[in-house]
Design a protein around this motif. Structure first.
Motif, PDB file in Angstrom:
ATOM      1  N   PHE A 134      -2.920   2.009  -4.267  1.00  0.00           N
ATOM      2  CA  PHE A 134      -2.853   3.407  -3.849  1.00  0.00           C
ATOM      3  C   PHE A 134      -4.213   3.672  -3.219  1.00  0.00           C
ATOM      4  N   PRO A 135      -4.322   3.506  -1.905  1.00  0.00           N
ATOM      5  CA  PRO A 135      -5.628   3.391  -1.251  1.00  0.00           C
ATOM      6  C   PRO A 135      -6.544   4.594  -1.367  1.00  0.00           C
ATOM      7  N   GLU A 136      -6.003   5.761  -1.564  1.00  0.00           N
ATOM      8  CA  GLU A 136      -6.883   6.921  -1.607  1.00  0.00           C
ATOM      9  C   GLU A 136      -7.453   7.162  -2.991  1.00  0.00           C
ATOM     10  N   GLY A 137      -7.073   6.331  -3.962  1.00  0.00           N
ATOM     11  CA  GLY A 137      -7.653   6.415  -5.288  1.00  0.00           C
ATOM     12  C   GLY A 137      -7.163   7.603  -6.086  1.00  0.00           C
ATOM     13  N   GLY A 138      -6.263   8.356  -5.553  1.00  0.00           N
ATOM     14  CA  GLY A 138      -5.725   9.520  -6.241  1.00  0.00           C
ATOM     15  C   GLY A 138      -4.561  10.066  -5.456  1.00  0.00           C
ATOM     16  N   VAL A 193       0.846  -1.186   0.000  1.00  0.00           N
ATOM     17  CA  VAL A 193       0.000   0.000   0.000  1.00  0.00           C
ATOM     18  C   VAL A 193       0.888   1.246   0.000  1.00  0.00           C
ATOM     19  N   PHE A 194       0.626   2.146  -0.939  1.00  0.00           N
ATOM     20  CA  PHE A 194       1.400   3.379  -1.078  1.00  0.00           C
ATOM     21  C   PHE A 194       0.451   4.553  -1.223  1.00  0.00           C
ATOM     22  N   ASN A 195       0.741   5.628  -0.531  1.00  0.00           N
ATOM     23  CA  ASN A 195       0.109   6.900  -0.857  1.00  0.00           C
ATOM     24  C   ASN A 195       1.039   7.563  -1.846  1.00  0.00           C
ATOM     25  N   HIS A 196       0.490   8.158  -2.878  1.00  0.00           N
ATOM     26  CA  HIS A 196       1.375   8.806  -3.830  1.00  0.00           C
ATOM     27  C   HIS A 196       1.038  10.277  -3.972  1.00  0.00           C
ATOM     28  N   PHE A 197       2.094  11.022  -4.253  1.00  0.00           N
ATOM     29  CA  PHE A 197       1.995  12.466  -4.270  1.00  0.00           C
ATOM     30  C   PHE A 197       2.253  13.040  -5.664  1.00  0.00           C
ATOM     31  N   LEU A 201      -6.678  10.672  11.527  1.00  0.00           N
ATOM     32  CA  LEU A 201      -6.248  10.350  10.172  1.00  0.00           C
ATOM     33  C   LEU A 201      -7.378  10.628   9.193  1.00  0.00           C
ATOM     34  N   ASN A 202      -7.110  11.441   8.194  1.00  0.00           N
ATOM     35  CA  ASN A 202      -8.060  11.700   7.117  1.00  0.00           C
ATOM     36  C   ASN A 202      -7.342  12.431   6.000  1.00  0.00           C
ATOM     37  N   VAL A 203      -7.989  12.553   4.865  1.00  0.00           N
ATOM     38  CA  VAL A 203      -7.402  13.242   3.721  1.00  0.00           C
ATOM     39  C   VAL A 203      -8.419  14.209   3.136  1.00  0.00           C
ATOM     40  N   PHE A 204      -7.906  15.187   2.400  1.00  0.00           N
ATOM     41  CA  PHE A 204      -8.782  16.143   1.756  1.00  0.00           C
ATOM     42  C   PHE A 204      -9.320  15.531   0.476  1.00  0.00           C
ATOM     43  N   SER A 205     -10.619  15.568   0.304  1.00  0.00           N
ATOM     44  CA  SER A 205     -11.267  15.067  -0.905  1.00  0.00           C
ATOM     45  C   SER A 205     -11.505  16.236  -1.850  1.00  0.00           C
ATOM     46  N   ARG A 206     -10.847  16.191  -3.005  1.00  0.00           N
ATOM     47  CA  ARG A 206     -11.038  17.258  -3.985  1.00  0.00           C
ATOM     48  C   ARG A 206     -12.448  17.236  -4.553  1.00  0.00           C
ATOM     49  N   HIS A 207     -13.073  16.056  -4.562  1.00  0.00           N
ATOM     50  CA  HIS A 207     -14.433  15.939  -5.113  1.00  0.00           C
ATOM     51  C   HIS A 207     -15.462  16.652  -4.239  1.00  0.00           C
ATOM     52  N   SER A 208     -15.389  16.419  -2.934  1.00  0.00           N
ATOM     53  CA  SER A 208     -16.393  17.007  -2.046  1.00  0.00           C
ATOM     54  C   SER A 208     -15.933  18.315  -1.411  1.00  0.00           C
ATOM     55  N   GLY A 209     -14.616  18.590  -1.489  1.00  0.00           N
ATOM     56  CA  GLY A 209     -14.100  19.807  -0.878  1.00  0.00           C
ATOM     57  C   GLY A 209     -14.008  19.733   0.637  1.00  0.00           C
ATOM     58  N   ARG A 256     -12.670  17.125   4.252  1.00  0.00           N
ATOM     59  CA  ARG A 256     -11.779  16.038   4.677  1.00  0.00           C
ATOM     60  C   ARG A 256     -12.627  14.789   4.913  1.00  0.00           C
ATOM     61  N   ARG A 257     -12.075  13.645   4.578  1.00  0.00           N
ATOM     62  CA  ARG A 257     -12.797  12.384   4.725  1.00  0.00           C
ATOM     63  C   ARG A 257     -11.880  11.331   5.325  1.00  0.00           C
ATOM     64  N   LYS A 258     -12.472  10.247   5.789  1.00  0.00           N
ATOM     65  CA  LYS A 258     -11.696   9.131   6.332  1.00  0.00           C
ATOM     66  C   LYS A 258     -10.912   8.471   5.204  1.00  0.00           C
ATOM     67  N   HIS A 259      -9.851   7.783   5.581  1.00  0.00           N
ATOM     68  CA  HIS A 259      -9.064   7.027   4.603  1.00  0.00           C
ATOM     69  C   HIS A 259      -9.906   5.883   4.052  1.00  0.00           C
ATOM     70  N   HIS A 260      -9.621   5.512   2.809  1.00  0.00           N
ATOM     71  CA  HIS A 260     -10.296   4.356   2.219  1.00  0.00           C
ATOM     72  C   HIS A 260      -9.801   3.066   2.870  1.00  0.00           C
ATOM     73  N   THR A 261     -10.623   2.033   2.845  1.00  0.00           N
ATOM     74  CA  THR A 261     -10.296   0.788   3.551  1.00  0.00           C
ATOM     75  C   THR A 261     -10.216  -0.432   2.633  1.00  0.00           C
ATOM     76  N   GLY A 262     -10.195  -0.234   1.329  1.00  0.00           N
ATOM     77  CA  GLY A 262     -10.192  -1.354   0.386  1.00  0.00           C
ATOM     78  C   GLY A 262      -9.028  -2.306   0.560  1.00  0.00           C
ATOM     79  N   ALA A 263      -7.823  -1.778   0.793  1.00  0.00           N
ATOM     80  CA  ALA A 263      -6.650  -2.639   0.960  1.00  0.00           C
ATOM     81  C   ALA A 263      -6.804  -3.522   2.188  1.00  0.00           C
ATOM     82  N   ALA A 264      -7.295  -2.950   3.282  1.00  0.00           N
ATOM     83  CA  ALA A 264      -7.500  -3.735   4.504  1.00  0.00           C
ATOM     84  C   ALA A 264      -8.587  -4.782   4.290  1.00  0.00           C
ATOM     85  N   ARG A 265      -9.647  -4.415   3.602  1.00  0.00           N
ATOM     86  CA  ARG A 265     -10.718  -5.377   3.330  1.00  0.00           C
ATOM     87  C   ARG A 265     -10.211  -6.527   2.467  1.00  0.00           C
TER      88      ARG A 265
END
Length: 186
Positions: free
Chosen positions: A120-124, A47-51, A138-146, A148-157
């Motif tokens: 890349f768990p945050e999808g972007g 799992v990687f967050n990418h910038f 822990l959370n990230v800024f969502s450009r779609h909604s403007g 902050r949201r919780k981290h995605h959990t797909g990798a853990a699932r």
């Protein structure tokens, strides 16, 4: 369950690795992988967050160069709709769209076949590199909604689901031929 497409093409994978080797040398890039070799061998999901966009391909390249393991990764379905040629290349490199109807089954099957999964768990891209808010949450800024949201959990699932699946196969293996049938389906 629909049979997943193989997609991965060893020749294309090798060609891209050689091309990246050449570009890396041409540009004088020095990329150092800081990990224990054993982690690459025993790990299934990375799992990687990418910038930046370039980071989208670097983890797979490093894992492949380090131990020859083929990696599947997940990308936005929009990339597959952008161009037929790009979609074909992504498919040959083992990239699967995030809206694939059998996404979890394909990923589980690949892991059971010895492939690695890069997520890349945050999808972007996390442009602000800010993953912790002022309260320490822990959370990230969502450009779609403007917001902050919780981290995605797909990798853990995926990891938990795959472990349950492996445990179920191991349990059935002790009971006899049903495990052989299940394993043959993969």
């Amino acid at each position: 369950m629909t049979a997943p497409t193989e997609g991965l093409n060893q020749q294309t994978y090798d060609w891209c690795a050689r091309t990246f080797d050449h570009v890396r040398k041409l540009l004088g890039l020095r990329i150092k992988l800081h990990t224990e070799q054993r982690r690459l061998e025993v790990g299934d999901i990375f799992v990687f967050n990418h910038f930046a966009r370039m980071e989208t391909f670097i983890p797979q390249y490093l894992i492949y160069r380090e131990n020859g393991a083929i990696c599947r990764s997940i990308a936005s379905a929009a990339l597959f709709r952008a161009s037929d040629r790009l979609a074909e290349l992504l498919d040959q490199l083992g990239v699967i769209p995030n809206d694939h109807p059998d996404l979890m089954a394909v990923l589980a099957r690949d892991i059971l076949m010895g492939r690695k999964i890069v997520i890349f768990p945050e999808g972007g891209m996390v442009k602000d590199r800010d993953v912790v808010d002022e309260r320490g949450e822990l959370n990230v800024f969502s450009r779609h909604s403007g917001t902050r949201r919780k981290h995605h959990t797909g990798a853990a699932r995926l990891a938990v689901g795959l472990q349950l699946f492996k445990d179920a196969i191991a349990t059935r293996h002790t009971r006899g031929s049903e495990a052989t049938r299940v394993c043959a389906s993969f």
